[in-house]
Design an enzyme around this catalytic site. Sequence first.
Site, PDB file in Angstrom:
ATOM      1  CE1 TYR A   6       5.728 -27.809  53.018  1.00  0.00           C
ATOM      2  CE2 TYR A   6       6.630 -25.944  51.833  1.00  0.00           C
ATOM      3  CZ  TYR A   6       6.646 -27.286  52.135  1.00  0.00           C
ATOM      4  OH  TYR A   6       7.592 -28.111  51.559  1.00  0.00           O
ATOM      5  N   PRO A  49      18.430 -28.878  53.431  1.00  0.00           N
ATOM      6  CG  PRO A  49      19.087 -26.875  52.391  1.00  0.00           C
ATOM      7  CD  PRO A  49      17.867 -27.670  52.779  1.00  0.00           C
ATOM      8  CG  LEU A  50      20.778 -25.341  56.358  1.00  0.00           C
ATOM      9  CD1 LEU A  50      20.145 -24.028  56.806  1.00  0.00           C
ATOM     10  CD2 LEU A  50      22.304 -25.211  56.315  1.00  0.00           C
ATOM     11  NE  ARG A  57      13.101 -32.709  58.196  1.00  0.00           N
ATOM     12  CZ  ARG A  57      12.017 -32.370  57.480  1.00  0.00           C
ATOM     13  NH1 ARG A  57      11.376 -31.278  57.752  1.00  0.00           N
ATOM     14  NH2 ARG A  57      11.587 -33.137  56.505  1.00  0.00           N
ATOM     15  N   GLY A  58      18.118 -27.810  60.491  1.00  0.00           N
ATOM     16  CA  GLY A  58      18.797 -26.969  61.486  1.00  0.00           C
ATOM     17  C   GLY A  58      19.969 -27.668  62.158  1.00  0.00           C
TER      18      GLY A  58
END
Length: 327
Positions: free
Chosen positions: A55, A203-204, A206-207
Amino acid sequence: MKSRSIGNILRVAEIGLGCMGMSEFYGPTDDSQSLQTLERALELGVTHYDTSDMYGAGHNETLLGRFLAGKRDRVTIATKFGIVRKPGDYARRIDTSAAYVREACEASLRRLGVDVIDLYYAHRLNPETPVEETVGAMADLVKAGKVRALGLSEVSAATLRRAHAVHPIAAVQSEYSLWTRDMEEAVLPACRDLGISLVAYAPLGRGMLTGAVASREQFAENDFRRMSPRFAEGNLDRNLALVEAVKALAARKGCTPGQIALAWLLAQGPDILPIPGTKRIKYLEENVAAAEVALTDEELKALADALPPGAAAGDRYTAEGMRGVNV
Ligand SMILES: NC(=O)c1ccc[n+]([C@@H]2O[C@H](COP(=O)([O-])OP(=O)(O)OC[C@H]3O[C@@H](n4cnc5c(N)ncnc54)[C@H](OP(=O)(O)O)[C@@H]3O)[C@@H](O)[C@H]2O)c1
């Protein structure tokens, strides 16, 4: 926040923090804002911080290292090796050879400024390298006291069983959310059979599941989502329609759609550990408060019916990215 175990080796607060976006993938970043978010996370009881050597080409681990100074004993750090990229370029190769495992671990320890990594994952597996070689080298790191627990990301159930026979695997990290449920078929049952925890990344969605995505135009030029089939023209509209069910339930319950998405994951079992990612205090606070949202059996069923496995339009990665999952 309540705690959950990772493979009966580590114990962390049930909602963690994904740090990836503090370095790249989701638009501009700001180190001082990210450091404030990390500090606030600890204040709120978050103990599980997820990063990777790739990252921002080491930037994310270095940033976490700055945050960790003086609070190492209060934080569980998970990092990963295996994806090799040039800075700023999403093109990659995968190296999971024993020699690379050793070299990558030393570099991560140095950037994080720690003596031991709590949870060390192979980020992806190279199918040309036997998993026994990779996990054998990872097990040596445990023996040497450089790593506490081992993990694999986006592994198939069959490879997971081979890996677990070499050394106990504490966690599998896979994309898991209301719009990505493919690992429910084989990977999650294998984890449950072997006593391995499932760390749910993205878990979202990616928004997407927060209701904050309206169109591709809102993403920066180098935002990962501009390359993702799920956010491509045509697919995006169909996927936005799916999110309506999450938004409607959130409105009825007086919480946010993102909180529904996280509460749904927490309700899938005590072995599921979501790591929502954000660089902002406001989103972090909202995400952590999802631990207080309880969904009834009826609500869980309504969500599962509205977003059954396979409902999302488009693959979650490009064709090249899909070759790296379920290996
Ligand atoms: N193992 C793997 O291969 C892999 C792959 C991907 C991710 N991960 C890990 O999993 C973590 C989480 O996944 P992710 O970050 O990719 O995806 P995610 O958690 O599903 O979503 C992150 C996105 O949602 C936005 N967001 C977060 N909370 C929000 C809220 N309450 N309201 C509105 N928007 C919100 C973030 O915005 P801002 O960025 O603006 O804060 C970011 O754009 C990563 O940070 C990384 O550590 C692992």
